[in-house]
Design a protein around this motif. Structure first.
Motif, PDB file in Angstrom:
ATOM      1  N   PHE A 159       6.954  -3.326   5.892  1.00 60.13           N
ATOM      2  CA  PHE A 159       5.935  -4.314   5.569  1.00 60.13           C
ATOM      3  C   PHE A 159       4.566  -3.648   5.596  1.00 60.13           C
ATOM      4  O   PHE A 159       4.330  -2.691   6.346  1.00 60.13           O
ATOM      5  N   ALA A 160       3.661  -4.175   4.777  1.00 58.77           N
ATOM      6  CA  ALA A 160       2.285  -3.676   4.778  1.00 58.77           C
ATOM      7  C   ALA A 160       1.628  -3.995   6.117  1.00 58.77           C
ATOM      8  O   ALA A 160       2.032  -4.906   6.841  1.00 58.77           O
ATOM      9  N   ASN A 161       0.598  -3.250   6.454  1.00 54.24           N
ATOM     10  CA  ASN A 161      -0.100  -3.420   7.724  1.00 54.24           C
ATOM     11  C   ASN A 161      -0.792  -4.782   7.785  1.00 54.24           C
ATOM     12  O   ASN A 161      -1.478  -5.187   6.835  1.00 54.24           O
ATOM     13  N   ALA A 171       4.614   5.867   3.383  1.00 54.49           N
ATOM     14  CA  ALA A 171       3.774   5.240   4.411  1.00 54.49           C
ATOM     15  C   ALA A 171       2.636   4.492   3.742  1.00 54.49           C
ATOM     16  O   ALA A 171       2.068   4.961   2.743  1.00 54.49           O
ATOM     17  N   TRP A 172       2.307   3.305   4.290  1.00 55.83           N
ATOM     18  CA  TRP A 172       1.149   2.532   3.848  1.00 55.83           C
ATOM     19  C   TRP A 172      -0.108   3.088   4.514  1.00 55.83           C
ATOM     20  O   TRP A 172      -0.089   3.449   5.692  1.00 55.83           O
ATOM     21  N   ASN A 177      -3.825  -0.738   3.152  1.00 52.36           N
ATOM     22  CA  ASN A 177      -2.743  -1.103   2.226  1.00 52.36           C
ATOM     23  C   ASN A 177      -3.071  -0.858   0.752  1.00 52.36           C
ATOM     24  O   ASN A 177      -2.333  -1.328  -0.126  1.00 52.36           O
ATOM     25  N   ASP A 178      -4.130  -0.146   0.470  1.00 50.84           N
ATOM     26  CA  ASP A 178      -4.467   0.116  -0.929  1.00 50.84           C
ATOM     27  C   ASP A 178      -3.783   1.370  -1.465  1.00 50.84           C
ATOM     28  O   ASP A 178      -3.757   1.590  -2.682  1.00 50.84           O
ATOM     29  N   ILE A 179      -3.209   2.169  -0.553  1.00 49.08           N
ATOM     30  CA  ILE A 179      -2.566   3.421  -0.944  1.00 49.08           C
ATOM     31  C   ILE A 179      -1.221   3.550  -0.237  1.00 49.08           C
ATOM     32  O   ILE A 179      -1.070   3.138   0.912  1.00 49.08           O
ATOM     33  N   ILE A 180      -0.260   4.109  -0.946  1.00 51.42           N
ATOM     34  CA  ILE A 180       1.007   4.531  -0.361  1.00 51.42           C
ATOM     35  C   ILE A 180       1.192   6.006  -0.649  1.00 51.42           C
ATOM     36  O   ILE A 180       0.936   6.462  -1.772  1.00 51.42           O
ATOM     37  N   VAL A 181       1.607   6.767   0.362  1.00 53.87           N
ATOM     38  CA  VAL A 181       2.017   8.148   0.128  1.00 53.87           C
ATOM     39  C   VAL A 181       3.537   8.199   0.226  1.00 53.87           C
ATOM     40  O   VAL A 181       4.146   7.483   1.024  1.00 53.87           O
ATOM     41  N   CYS A 220       6.912  11.740   5.954  1.00 51.43           N
ATOM     42  CA  CYS A 220       5.445  11.747   5.923  1.00 51.43           C
ATOM     43  C   CYS A 220       4.910  10.633   6.805  1.00 51.43           C
ATOM     44  O   CYS A 220       5.610   9.647   7.086  1.00 51.43           O
ATOM     45  N   THR A 221       3.674  10.784   7.249  1.00 49.79           N
ATOM     46  CA  THR A 221       3.001   9.732   8.007  1.00 49.79           C
ATOM     47  C   THR A 221       1.499   9.934   7.912  1.00 49.79           C
ATOM     48  O   THR A 221       1.018  11.068   7.802  1.00 49.79           O
ATOM     49  N   PHE A 222       0.747   8.834   7.911  1.00 47.99           N
ATOM     50  CA  PHE A 222      -0.708   8.920   7.926  1.00 47.99           C
ATOM     51  C   PHE A 222      -1.200   9.223   9.335  1.00 47.99           C
ATOM     52  O   PHE A 222      -0.597   8.800  10.322  1.00 47.99           O
ATOM     53  N   GLN A 223      -2.328   9.945   9.420  1.00 53.08           N
ATOM     54  CA  GLN A 223      -3.054  10.071  10.677  1.00 53.08           C
ATOM     55  C   GLN A 223      -3.705   8.714  10.934  1.00 53.08           C
ATOM     56  O   GLN A 223      -4.488   8.233  10.102  1.00 53.08           O
TER      57      GLN A 223
END
Length: 444
Positions: A139-141, A183-184, A188-192, A225-228
């Motif tokens: 789900f999105a954040n 990852a969101w 939530n405007d970008i997904i990698v 992958c994961t966002f910082q």
């Protein structure tokens, strides 16, 4: 014809709880085999009237054998004492990928949910069938109804679950190989996303446009992958050649000093909430902790824990509980030892100490688990995991005995991933057959 075989399977699933009550594993195997046979026979092109006649006869025979069922009925399950089983009718909206489009089918299908109190979940009006396995979904954040899934067919789908009927908002196409992780961003405007095609892609979630493609310089498969969490301009990527790398998504370049090497293929990643510690798991059974420099993006290797030599670490999830029952920062780990493991984080270098283990079926599949996002504000502290027996399990980490507080049945293959929305009213689960089920929490 697909609607007919799904209705036949629904009838079998409705009575499944009454088959061999002392052998739940057989019940799971039975319904999976029935699903396989029905799908195969649906391709044979039998006359529709014969199928409908079979459906009526099957329903009558089961009713004679087990007795008629009401829309909601309950019994005592041996696996969860004093729990309740509800066989709820549901309208299932199935989306089957066919070429470039989707075909929508509608049927009615009951599924089984075991549970009680605030943990009682039932499947709602949504099912999606993808043409291949769905290894990750999320789900999105801070969002209730925006859900993304990635598939081994090389695509990602972003779906909106409200207002009904659920719809596919946008499909992200571009990867030339299976999508392994995504990852969101915080907004939530970008997904990698990462793929076995050796590329990291950055997507605009509104229009599905690929903003940037970053190829792995070694040409290796990208696996996670994961966002910082404090700086979404940086993302961490793990590959099949044992390397971990911090990437600046604005420039598409690697961060100097932001790389390291593990003992095996990097399968899972997770930051702590402040973003100062990163844990990475590999396919050799090791979990490494890294200190992350917030100013430069540099990684410094800190600790290593061998969970079980040779057993892949398929999932890592970090969480700081807000609960009197569970105060310590914790790490939830799936590894192929037929257990879900909960570790306590004991220092600022990410050192781990085993706190609890919970039995699940996990021998080879890339299973994932999560912490309940709000459960820590209530009595108890719960975690949820997929399992190779096609079930979703809820465990209370503070119960010394009978830790299973809920068990959701309805999948026809190993459940690979689970995700809560922000208020815990919905739970999404995906499996190796390409099925996604959305469960709604019922207040009891």
């Amino acid at each position: 014809m697909a609607a007919v075989w799904q209705q036949v399977l629904a009838v079998d699933a409705r009575y499944n709880a009454y088959r061999t009550p002392t052998f739940p594993q057989f019940r799971t195997q039975y319904i999976r085999r029935r699903s396989q046979l029905l799908r195969e026979n649906a391709k044979c092109g039998f006359e529709p009237g014969l199928r409908r006649q079979y459906l009526r006869l099957r329903s009558q025979l089961l009713a004679l054998r087990y007795g008629p069922l009401s829309e909601q009925s309950s019994f005592r399950a041996s696996s969860v004492r004093s729990s309740r089983t509800t066989l709820d009718r549901m309208e299932v909206r199935c989306i089957q990928k066919q070429g470039k489009g989707f075909e929508k089918l509608t049927t009615s299908e009951p599924f089984v949910s075991l549970g009680c109190g605030l943990l009682f979940y039932i499947p709602i009006l949504t099912l999606y069938y993808f043409i291949s396995s769905v290894p990750r979904l999320q789900f999105a954040n801070d969002d209730k109804h925006l859900l993304a899934c990635c598939s081994l067919d090389g695509t990602l789908s972003i779906m909106t679950l409200s207002p009904p009927p659920p719809t596919v908002k946008v499909t992200l196409k571009g990867h030339a190989g299976p999508v392994t992780d995504f990852a969101w961003s915080l907004s939530n405007d970008i997904i990698v996303s990462t793929s076995k095609d050796g590329t990291l892609r950055i997507w605009n979630t509104e229009d599905g446009r690929c903003i940037r493609e970053v190829a792995d310089p070694e040409g290796s498969e990208l696996l996670c992958c994961t966002f910082q969490p404090m700086n979404n301009n940086l993302t961490v990527v793990g590959n099949s050649k044992h390397h971990l790398q911090v990437v600046n998504i604005s420039t598409g370049k690697k961060v100097k000093g932001g790389s390291s090497k593990l003992t095996g293929r990097v399968l899972s990643l997770s930051f702590d909430a402040p973003g100062r510690i990163l844990w990475a798991g590999d396919d050799r059974g090791s979990i490494f902790s890294f200190l992350f420099d917030m100013a430069t993006g540099k990684l410094t290797k800190a600790k290593r824990l061998v969970v079980n030599e040779g057993s892949p670490i398929s999932s890592i999830s970090a969480r700081s509980w807000i609960s009197r029952e569970a105060r310590d920062p914790s790490l939830l780990v799936n590894t192929c030892v037929n257990k879900l493991l909960l570790y306590r984080v004991v220092d600022n270098e990410g050192t781990l100490q085993l706190k609890r283990s919970f039995p699940i079926q996990h021998g080879s599949q890339p299973l994932h688990s999560i912490f309940c996002p709000l459960m820590s504000f209530r009595q108890g502290a719960c975690v949820v995991t997929g399992s190779e027996d096609a079930c979703v399990y809820f465990f209370d980490v503070e119960r010394n005995t009978k830790a299973i507080v809920n068990k959701l049945q309805g999948h026809s293959g190993p459940v690979l991933d689970v995700s809560f929305n922000c208020d815990e009213s919905l739970l999404a689960s995906s499996d190796a057959t390409g099925m996604v089920i959305i469960w709604r929490r019922e207040q009891k």
